[in-house]
Design a protein around this motif. Structure first.
Motif, PDB file in Angstrom:
ATOM      1  N   GLY A 366       0.790  -1.227   0.000  1.00  0.00           N
ATOM      2  CA  GLY A 366       0.000   0.000   0.000  1.00  0.00           C
ATOM      3  C   GLY A 366       0.819   1.272   0.000  1.00  0.00           C
ATOM      4  N   ILE A 367       2.020   1.223  -0.572  1.00  0.00           N
ATOM      5  CA  ILE A 367       2.886   2.405  -0.638  1.00  0.00           C
ATOM      6  C   ILE A 367       2.635   3.134  -1.956  1.00  0.00           C
ATOM      7  N   SER A 368       2.455   4.437  -1.904  1.00  0.00           N
ATOM      8  CA  SER A 368       2.243   5.222  -3.121  1.00  0.00           C
ATOM      9  C   SER A 368       2.992   6.541  -3.038  1.00  0.00           C
ATOM     10  N   TYR A 386       8.641  11.908  -4.132  1.00  0.00           N
ATOM     11  CA  TYR A 386       9.236  11.152  -5.226  1.00  0.00           C
ATOM     12  C   TYR A 386      10.606  11.698  -5.599  1.00  0.00           C
ATOM     13  N   VAL A 387      10.708  12.998  -5.809  1.00  0.00           N
ATOM     14  CA  VAL A 387      11.968  13.596  -6.241  1.00  0.00           C
ATOM     15  C   VAL A 387      13.046  13.411  -5.172  1.00  0.00           C
ATOM     16  N   ARG A 388      12.672  13.584  -3.903  1.00  0.00           N
ATOM     17  CA  ARG A 388      13.654  13.390  -2.822  1.00  0.00           C
ATOM     18  C   ARG A 388      14.172  11.954  -2.811  1.00  0.00           C
ATOM     19  N   THR A 389      13.276  10.999  -3.036  1.00  0.00           N
ATOM     20  CA  THR A 389      13.679   9.593  -3.027  1.00  0.00           C
ATOM     21  C   THR A 389      14.559   9.265  -4.228  1.00  0.00           C
ATOM     22  N   ALA A 390      14.141   9.684  -5.404  1.00  0.00           N
ATOM     23  CA  ALA A 390      14.906   9.389  -6.616  1.00  0.00           C
ATOM     24  C   ALA A 390      16.281  10.042  -6.590  1.00  0.00           C
ATOM     25  N   ASN A 391      16.380  11.197  -5.933  1.00  0.00           N
ATOM     26  CA  ASN A 391      17.644  11.934  -5.882  1.00  0.00           C
ATOM     27  C   ASN A 391      18.378  11.747  -4.551  1.00  0.00           C
ATOM     28  N   MET A 392      18.085  10.667  -3.856  1.00  0.00           N
ATOM     29  CA  MET A 392      18.738  10.389  -2.586  1.00  0.00           C
ATOM     30  C   MET A 392      20.253  10.313  -2.780  1.00  0.00           C
ATOM     31  N   THR A 393      20.998  10.951  -1.894  1.00  0.00           N
ATOM     32  CA  THR A 393      22.455  10.974  -1.985  1.00  0.00           C
ATOM     33  C   THR A 393      23.078  10.162  -0.859  1.00  0.00           C
ATOM     34  N   VAL A 394      24.368   9.944  -0.997  1.00  0.00           N
ATOM     35  CA  VAL A 394      25.108   9.239   0.053  1.00  0.00           C
ATOM     36  C   VAL A 394      25.009  10.013   1.368  1.00  0.00           C
ATOM     37  N   HIS A 395      25.006  11.331   1.276  1.00  0.00           N
ATOM     38  CA  HIS A 395      24.882  12.149   2.484  1.00  0.00           C
ATOM     39  C   HIS A 395      23.569  11.873   3.214  1.00  0.00           C
ATOM     40  N   ASP A 396      22.500  11.599   2.465  1.00  0.00           N
ATOM     41  CA  ASP A 396      21.203  11.339   3.094  1.00  0.00           C
ATOM     42  C   ASP A 396      21.237  10.093   3.968  1.00  0.00           C
ATOM     43  N   LEU A 397      22.186   9.203   3.712  1.00  0.00           N
ATOM     44  CA  LEU A 397      22.289   7.963   4.488  1.00  0.00           C
ATOM     45  C   LEU A 397      23.152   8.126   5.735  1.00  0.00           C
ATOM     46  N   SER A 398      23.686   9.331   5.950  1.00  0.00           N
ATOM     47  CA  SER A 398      24.647   9.526   7.037  1.00  0.00           C
ATOM     48  C   SER A 398      24.053   9.246   8.410  1.00  0.00           C
ATOM     49  N   ARG A 416      18.795   0.871  -3.164  1.00  0.00           N
ATOM     50  CA  ARG A 416      17.713   1.236  -2.238  1.00  0.00           C
ATOM     51  C   ARG A 416      16.515   0.290  -2.366  1.00  0.00           C
ATOM     52  N   ALA A 417      16.285  -0.257  -3.554  1.00  0.00           N
ATOM     53  CA  ALA A 417      15.189  -1.223  -3.711  1.00  0.00           C
ATOM     54  C   ALA A 417      15.448  -2.464  -2.878  1.00  0.00           C
ATOM     55  N   LEU A 418      16.713  -2.922  -2.849  1.00  0.00           N
ATOM     56  CA  LEU A 418      17.045  -4.086  -2.036  1.00  0.00           C
ATOM     57  C   LEU A 418      17.018  -3.750  -0.554  1.00  0.00           C
ATOM     58  N   GLY A 419      17.402  -2.517  -0.209  1.00  0.00           N
ATOM     59  CA  GLY A 419      17.278  -2.094   1.178  1.00  0.00           C
ATOM     60  C   GLY A 419      15.839  -2.183   1.651  1.00  0.00           C
ATOM     61  N   LEU A 420      14.921  -1.753   0.790  1.00  0.00           N
ATOM     62  CA  LEU A 420      13.501  -1.830   1.120  1.00  0.00           C
ATOM     63  C   LEU A 420      13.044  -3.277   1.221  1.00  0.00           C
ATOM     64  N   LEU A 421      13.422  -4.106   0.243  1.00  0.00           N
ATOM     65  CA  LEU A 421      12.976  -5.501   0.218  1.00  0.00           C
ATOM     66  C   LEU A 421      13.414  -6.249   1.465  1.00  0.00           C
ATOM     67  N   TYR A 422      14.696  -6.122   1.806  1.00  0.00           N
ATOM     68  CA  TYR A 422      15.218  -6.903   2.921  1.00  0.00           C
ATOM     69  C   TYR A 422      14.909  -6.290   4.269  1.00  0.00           C
ATOM     70  N   ARG A 426       6.925  -1.908   5.778  1.00  0.00           N
ATOM     71  CA  ARG A 426       5.804  -1.647   4.875  1.00  0.00           C
ATOM     72  C   ARG A 426       5.610  -0.158   4.631  1.00  0.00           C
ATOM     73  N   GLU A 427       6.653   0.610   4.841  1.00  0.00           N
ATOM     74  CA  GLU A 427       6.575   2.041   4.587  1.00  0.00           C
ATOM     75  C   GLU A 427       7.895   2.501   3.981  1.00  0.00           C
ATOM     76  N   LEU A 428       7.906   3.728   3.490  1.00  0.00           N
ATOM     77  CA  LEU A 428       9.057   4.229   2.756  1.00  0.00           C
ATOM     78  C   LEU A 428      10.321   4.345   3.595  1.00  0.00           C
ATOM     79  N   THR A 429      10.201   4.279   4.912  1.00  0.00           N
ATOM     80  CA  THR A 429      11.405   4.334   5.737  1.00  0.00           C
ATOM     81  C   THR A 429      12.326   3.154   5.428  1.00  0.00           C
ATOM     82  N   GLY A 430      11.766   2.092   4.848  1.00  0.00           N
ATOM     83  CA  GLY A 430      12.584   0.943   4.463  1.00  0.00           C
ATOM     84  C   GLY A 430      13.624   1.284   3.420  1.00  0.00           C
ATOM     85  N   LEU A 431      13.403   2.369   2.678  1.00  0.00           N
ATOM     86  CA  LEU A 431      14.378   2.785   1.675  1.00  0.00           C
ATOM     87  C   LEU A 431      15.693   3.238   2.306  1.00  0.00           C
ATOM     88  N   MET A 432      15.655   3.581   3.597  1.00  0.00           N
ATOM     89  CA  MET A 432      16.869   4.022   4.282  1.00  0.00           C
ATOM     90  C   MET A 432      17.620   2.858   4.922  1.00  0.00           C
TER      91      MET A 432
END
Length: 465
Positions: A366-368, A386-398, A416-422, A426-432
């Motif tokens: 249910g993520i959109s 969307y733009v923030r996610t697509a343009n995520m930088t290495v600094h954003d992971l600090s 980041r897709a594998l970060g989310l999968l593993y 169930r929310e976008l925080t998984g991208l981090m």
């Protein structure tokens, strides 16, 4: 003297990168300095320009040319400004439906929730919106894109708008000489990415009798017609022993590249082929064994193994997918993913996603990030989640669990897709969350093992190539 922008160059401006030019046949724009941009803006056939050093330089580089007064640039070349971020390409899923019932795929024929398809009218509207956002090139995918009843009409509409198709993902079932002739008639000559999952196993994974024969025939047909072909090949415990004979078959056909993809723990695959995924350890070892054997085989086809090794036999070289930065420096401004940064993905039901590999997971949980049926594309690309996610930088992971890792300077945070999968979230925080495939690669010493096992080949990742 009067000048105009040449017909093979287009002058553009986006919110995030400023002035840039497209060159015909090159999908990504080149940023311009303010001085160069200011000069090119005057090259419209209407301004009497002084022939200074900058003008001479642009003429020599064939970016502008002398002309008669009033001789304006072509419609494509003329300056356009966009009030959205720059995404030069679109990965467009025109149909979620498919004529196959693949064991691993979210878009399989019995997956009613993804049996969506763009109407021709809505798709034409999306193409207009894409053009008005500065998008110039498309990868067409599905499901099976050729299952769309207006597939060829869609290609025509793209080229009518002075845009192009650089790749088509297909199972090859519907490919015929007539289809290829129609594509040629409009100048459509994309890379054909055709699924082929190993000799003797393709029909089983694709759940369609005759799929193997059809895939081989379609690859042969494309090669005969001068199209570049890449094979997308799933690898798992069932078929891993077929990778070398499969590579030999593809090489002999004339396929340019083979992409071996580890069949991941997607819910559908786990339900249909339980315990068939190669563990990361098994996968890394199997693909290293494959790389060694392949390096001695005399084959010239390029091979890329998923998130691992790329083999370039013509150059006697290899590169390591997990290594983004050879120096190991934490260049915080660098993007985590160059693909999502440059190519927006749109699903068959209009959802906008960083990459279509995330689409099934997004739908299931249910993520959109927005839907182009409800919100104009320019608004979705103008800023926000969307733009923030697509343009995520290495600094954003600090400040994430990757932030203190000694390997972040090499992997740049991984996928980041594998970060989310593993992550299992169930929310976008998984991208981090961390991409464990890269953690295992570095922490378990696979970088060193590869270098020791392929000593006669040049490691391009070591020199930052």
């Amino acid at each position: 003297m009067y000048y105009r922008i040449t017909d093979h160059v287009a002058l553009r401006n986006w919110l995030d990168i400023g002035f840039a030019i497209y060159k015909r046949g090159i999908r990504k724009p080149f940023p311009l300095s303010e001085r160069i941009a200011a000069t090119m803006l005057l090259a419209d056939g209407e301004h009497d320009m002084e022939t200074d050093d900058t003008v001479i330089l642009l003429v020599m580089r064939k970016l502008i040319e002398p002309c008669e007064k009033g001789e304006r640039p072509s419609a494509w070349s003329a300056f356009r400004a966009y009030d959205n971020a720059c995404f030069p390409m679109m990965n467009l899923m025109i149909a979620g439906k498919c004529n196959f019932n693949c064991l691993h795929c979210f878009n399989a024929a019995d997956n009613a929730s993804l049996m969506t398809e763009w109407s021709f009218e809505d798709l034409c509207e999306l193409l207009d919106q894409a053009r008005n956002c500065g998008i110039t090139s498309f990868q067409i995918t599905g499901g099976e894109p050729m299952a769309h009843r207006r597939f060829l009409d869609i290609l025509h509409e793209i080229y009518k708008r002075d845009m192009d198709v650089f790749a088509i993902n297909t199972n090859g079932w519907y490919l015929t000489q007539e289809v290829l002739d129609e594509m040629k008639s409009i100048g459509c000559a994309p890379t054909m990415k055709i699924s082929f999952d190993g000799i003797g196993f393709h029909d089983w994974i694709r759940q369609r009798e005759g799929a193997q024969e059809s895939a081989i025939a379609s690859m042969e047909l494309c090669v005969e017609n001068g199209l570049e072909v890449v094979s997308n090949t799933q690898v798992n415990r069932k078929n891993v022993h077929t990778m070398m004979p499969t590579a030999r078959l593809l090489n002999d056909i004339g396929v340019r590249g083979m992409r071996i993809i580890r069949t991941t723990e997607a819910p559908r695959w786990e339900e249909n082929a339980a315990n068939s995924c190669l563990s990361l350890e098994e996968y890394y070892q199997a693909m290293l064994d494959f790389a060694v054997e392949y390096s001695k085989s005399g084959m010239m086809m390029e091979v890329e193994t998923w998130q691992y090794i790329g083999l370039l036999p013509k150059l006697q070289s290899y590169y390591l997918k997990p290594v983004k930065f050879a120096s190991g420096e934490r260049r915080g401004e660098r993007y985590c993913c160059n693909c999502t940064h440059s190519m927006v993905a749109v699903t068959s039901d209009g959802e906008i996603v960083p990459c279509n590999q995330m689409s099934g997971y997004f739908l299931k949980n249910g993520i959109s990030m927005g839907n182009v049926h409800q919100t104009p594309l320019r608004n979705l690309l103008g800023g926000g989640t969307y733009v923030r996610t697509a343009n995520m930088t290495v600094h954003d992971l600090s400040n994430s669990e990757c932030g203190t890792c000694e390997h972040l300077g090499y992997c740049g945070g991984g996928c980041r897709a594998l970060g989310l999968l593993y992550s299992g979230r169930r929310e976008l925080t998984g991208l981090m969350c961390k991409d464990v495939t890269k953690c295992r690669f570095f922490e378990d010493g696979w970088y060193q093992r590869i270098a020791q096992t392929l000593p006669g080949w040049t490691n391009l990742s070591e020199i930052g190539a």
